[in-house]
Design a protein around this motif. Structure first.
Motif, PDB file in Angstrom:
ATOM      1  N   ASN A  58      73.335  90.209  47.180  1.00  0.00           N
ATOM      2  CA  ASN A  58      72.562  90.701  48.313  1.00  0.00           C
ATOM      3  C   ASN A  58      71.742  89.579  48.935  1.00  0.00           C
ATOM      4  O   ASN A  58      71.643  89.465  50.160  1.00  0.00           O
ATOM      5  CB  ASN A  58      71.648  91.850  47.866  1.00  0.00           C
ATOM      6  CG  ASN A  58      70.902  92.459  49.019  1.00  0.00           C
ATOM      7  OD1 ASN A  58      71.493  92.922  49.978  1.00  0.00           O
ATOM      8  ND2 ASN A  58      69.583  92.435  48.931  1.00  0.00           N
ATOM      9  N   LEU A  59      71.161  88.716  48.100  1.00  0.00           N
ATOM     10  CA  LEU A  59      70.404  87.578  48.622  1.00  0.00           C
ATOM     11  C   LEU A  59      71.299  86.614  49.388  1.00  0.00           C
ATOM     12  O   LEU A  59      70.890  86.073  50.415  1.00  0.00           O
ATOM     13  CB  LEU A  59      69.711  86.836  47.477  1.00  0.00           C
ATOM     14  CG  LEU A  59      68.376  87.388  47.031  1.00  0.00           C
ATOM     15  CD1 LEU A  59      67.857  86.613  45.823  1.00  0.00           C
ATOM     16  CD2 LEU A  59      67.370  87.356  48.151  1.00  0.00           C
ATOM     17  N   VAL A  60      72.517  86.413  48.893  1.00  0.00           N
ATOM     18  CA  VAL A  60      73.459  85.542  49.600  1.00  0.00           C
ATOM     19  C   VAL A  60      73.761  86.113  50.982  1.00  0.00           C
ATOM     20  O   VAL A  60      73.794  85.382  51.975  1.00  0.00           O
ATOM     21  CB  VAL A  60      74.754  85.344  48.780  1.00  0.00           C
ATOM     22  CG1 VAL A  60      75.851  84.711  49.606  1.00  0.00           C
ATOM     23  CG2 VAL A  60      74.474  84.507  47.550  1.00  0.00           C
ATOM     24  N   LEU A  61      73.967  87.431  51.064  1.00  0.00           N
ATOM     25  CA  LEU A  61      74.218  88.056  52.365  1.00  0.00           C
ATOM     26  C   LEU A  61      72.997  87.953  53.275  1.00  0.00           C
ATOM     27  O   LEU A  61      73.134  87.746  54.483  1.00  0.00           O
ATOM     28  CB  LEU A  61      74.618  89.519  52.186  1.00  0.00           C
ATOM     29  CG  LEU A  61      76.005  89.748  51.596  1.00  0.00           C
ATOM     30  CD1 LEU A  61      76.245  91.234  51.359  1.00  0.00           C
ATOM     31  CD2 LEU A  61      77.077  89.187  52.502  1.00  0.00           C
ATOM     32  N   LEU A  62      71.801  88.075  52.699  1.00  0.00           N
ATOM     33  CA  LEU A  62      70.576  87.928  53.477  1.00  0.00           C
ATOM     34  C   LEU A  62      70.460  86.513  54.038  1.00  0.00           C
ATOM     35  O   LEU A  62      70.180  86.319  55.229  1.00  0.00           O
ATOM     36  CB  LEU A  62      69.357  88.263  52.612  1.00  0.00           C
ATOM     37  CG  LEU A  62      67.988  88.091  53.263  1.00  0.00           C
ATOM     38  CD1 LEU A  62      67.804  89.085  54.396  1.00  0.00           C
ATOM     39  CD2 LEU A  62      66.892  88.247  52.239  1.00  0.00           C
ATOM     40  N   ILE A  63      70.707  85.530  53.207  1.00  0.00           N
ATOM     41  CA  ILE A  63      70.659  84.133  53.651  1.00  0.00           C
ATOM     42  C   ILE A  63      71.719  83.880  54.716  1.00  0.00           C
ATOM     43  O   ILE A  63      71.455  83.245  55.739  1.00  0.00           O
ATOM     44  CB  ILE A  63      70.851  83.187  52.444  1.00  0.00           C
ATOM     45  CG1 ILE A  63      69.633  83.254  51.525  1.00  0.00           C
ATOM     46  CG2 ILE A  63      71.111  81.757  52.905  1.00  0.00           C
ATOM     47  CD1 ILE A  63      69.835  82.598  50.179  1.00  0.00           C
ATOM     48  N   ASN A  64      72.922  84.392  54.479  1.00  0.00           N
ATOM     49  CA  ASN A  64      74.016  84.226  55.435  1.00  0.00           C
ATOM     50  C   ASN A  64      73.657  84.846  56.785  1.00  0.00           C
ATOM     51  O   ASN A  64      73.891  84.257  57.840  1.00  0.00           O
ATOM     52  CB  ASN A  64      75.285  84.847  54.857  1.00  0.00           C
ATOM     53  CG  ASN A  64      76.513  84.481  55.634  1.00  0.00           C
ATOM     54  OD1 ASN A  64      76.586  83.444  56.250  1.00  0.00           O
ATOM     55  ND2 ASN A  64      77.503  85.359  55.582  1.00  0.00           N
ATOM     56  N   ASP A  65      73.075  86.032  56.747  1.00  0.00           N
ATOM     57  CA  ASP A  65      72.676  86.709  57.985  1.00  0.00           C
ATOM     58  C   ASP A  65      71.592  85.922  58.718  1.00  0.00           C
ATOM     59  O   ASP A  65      71.648  85.757  59.934  1.00  0.00           O
ATOM     60  CB  ASP A  65      72.196  88.122  57.667  1.00  0.00           C
ATOM     61  CG  ASP A  65      72.075  88.985  58.908  1.00  0.00           C
ATOM     62  OD1 ASP A  65      72.812  88.725  59.885  1.00  0.00           O
ATOM     63  OD2 ASP A  65      71.254  89.915  58.899  1.00  0.00           O
ATOM     64  N   LEU A  66      70.617  85.417  57.967  1.00  0.00           N
ATOM     65  CA  LEU A  66      69.551  84.625  58.592  1.00  0.00           C
ATOM     66  C   LEU A  66      70.108  83.352  59.217  1.00  0.00           C
ATOM     67  O   LEU A  66      69.704  82.978  60.320  1.00  0.00           O
ATOM     68  CB  LEU A  66      68.488  84.263  57.557  1.00  0.00           C
ATOM     69  CG  LEU A  66      67.492  85.354  57.219  1.00  0.00           C
ATOM     70  CD1 LEU A  66      66.629  84.936  56.037  1.00  0.00           C
ATOM     71  CD2 LEU A  66      66.626  85.683  58.419  1.00  0.00           C
ATOM     72  N   GLU A  67      71.023  82.686  58.539  1.00  0.00           N
ATOM     73  CA  GLU A  67      71.591  81.460  59.080  1.00  0.00           C
ATOM     74  C   GLU A  67      72.395  81.725  60.346  1.00  0.00           C
ATOM     75  O   GLU A  67      72.345  80.955  61.292  1.00  0.00           O
ATOM     76  CB  GLU A  67      72.458  80.763  58.036  1.00  0.00           C
ATOM     77  CG  GLU A  67      71.652  80.085  56.953  1.00  0.00           C
ATOM     78  CD  GLU A  67      72.523  79.431  55.902  1.00  0.00           C
ATOM     79  OE1 GLU A  67      73.743  79.700  55.857  1.00  0.00           O
ATOM     80  OE2 GLU A  67      71.969  78.667  55.110  1.00  0.00           O
ATOM     81  N   HIS A  68      73.135  82.823  60.368  1.00  0.00           N
ATOM     82  CA  HIS A  68      73.937  83.136  61.551  1.00  0.00           C
ATOM     83  C   HIS A  68      73.070  83.574  62.731  1.00  0.00           C
ATOM     84  O   HIS A  68      73.450  83.394  63.877  1.00  0.00           O
ATOM     85  CB  HIS A  68      74.968  84.221  61.227  1.00  0.00           C
ATOM     86  CG  HIS A  68      76.152  83.692  60.508  1.00  0.00           C
ATOM     87  ND1 HIS A  68      76.094  83.261  59.205  1.00  0.00           N
ATOM     88  CD2 HIS A  68      77.420  83.494  60.909  1.00  0.00           C
ATOM     89  CE1 HIS A  68      77.274  82.844  58.833  1.00  0.00           C
ATOM     90  NE2 HIS A  68      78.105  82.969  59.845  1.00  0.00           N
ATOM     91  N   ARG A  69      71.926  84.150  62.448  1.00  0.00           N
ATOM     92  CA  ARG A  69      71.056  84.620  63.524  1.00  0.00           C
ATOM     93  C   ARG A  69      70.207  83.507  64.119  1.00  0.00           C
ATOM     94  O   ARG A  69      69.634  83.676  65.175  1.00  0.00           O
ATOM     95  CB  ARG A  69      70.127  85.719  63.020  1.00  0.00           C
ATOM     96  CG  ARG A  69      70.834  87.019  62.802  1.00  0.00           C
ATOM     97  CD  ARG A  69      69.849  88.040  62.274  1.00  0.00           C
ATOM     98  NE  ARG A  69      70.499  89.320  62.167  1.00  0.00           N
ATOM     99  CZ  ARG A  69      70.109  90.403  62.825  1.00  0.00           C
ATOM    100  NH1 ARG A  69      69.079  90.347  63.618  1.00  0.00           N
ATOM    101  NH2 ARG A  69      70.755  91.529  62.685  1.00  0.00           N
ATOM    102  N   THR A  70      70.095  82.393  63.445  1.00  0.00           N
ATOM    103  CA  THR A  70      69.175  81.365  63.919  1.00  0.00           C
ATOM    104  C   THR A  70      69.890  80.070  64.296  1.00  0.00           C
ATOM    105  O   THR A  70      69.338  79.004  64.156  1.00  0.00           O
ATOM    106  CB  THR A  70      68.111  81.066  62.845  1.00  0.00           C
ATOM    107  OG1 THR A  70      68.783  80.681  61.638  1.00  0.00           O
ATOM    108  CG2 THR A  70      67.237  82.255  62.604  1.00  0.00           C
TER     109      THR A  70
END
Length: 179
Positions: free
Chosen positions: A143-155
């Protein structure tokens, strides 16, 4: 000479942990179904996972077994003493937003805290409890990996910044002059 003795002790301890992880894997999974996915004999796969058999589990087969079952416990056992943990990236079919992902992480943390509290008071730790707790920790890490991935793609660029801004406004952010 002491270096050679300590290396043999490390090798023996790691081999014992590997053998135990292979035995646990056979108990927890349908080896026949995994073997069919890998287009091999169930008996051959079972023999590779049995430390008393002469067949050797090769790294390519180990990777295929882990991928087919979604269980990376054998690989994690091999790397545990080296300070390396593998984290499979889960399928992001749930399309959670950042807030929901953080809340999900909080729920995983709460479950792990509860498990840790019960383990502190226990006299011994059964293998089944250890496996369940490790599975929860792996899910939390995924879940943390998906959170990090989502943050990186959004920024990365202007479009994600606009998307974050609209999410912020749509979720009830006060607009100056209108609040």
């Amino acid at each position: 000479m002491d270096a050679n003795n300590s290396m043999c002790v490390l090798r023996e301890r790691k081999q014992q942990a590997f053998d135990a992880a292979c035995c646990d894997f056979v108990v927890n999974h349908d080896v026949e179904a995994i073997a069919r996915k890998l287009e091999m004999s169930g008996t051959m796969l079972r023999n590779m996972l049995n430390p008393n058999q002469p067949h050797v589990l090769k790294p390519v087969v180990l990777a295929s077994i882990s991928r087919a079952s979604g269980d990376y416990s054998i690989v994690n056992t091999l790397f545990a003493e080296d300070g390396v943990v593998t984290v499979p990236i889960p399928n992001a079919k749930d399309n959670l937003n950042l807030f929901e992902r953080v809340l999900k992480h909080s729920a995983f943390s709460g479950e792990l805290s509860s498990d840790a509290l019960s383990m502190c008071n226990a006299e011994r730790l059964p293998r089944s409890t250890k496996r369940k707790t490790l599975a929860k920790a792996q899910a939390a890490l995924g879940n943390l990996v998906l959170l990090i991935n989502d943050l990186e793609h959004r920024t990365t660029g202007l479009q994600p910044l606009v998307q974050i801004g609209t999410d912020f406004l749509a979720n009830g952010a006060p607009i100056p002059g209108l609040a």
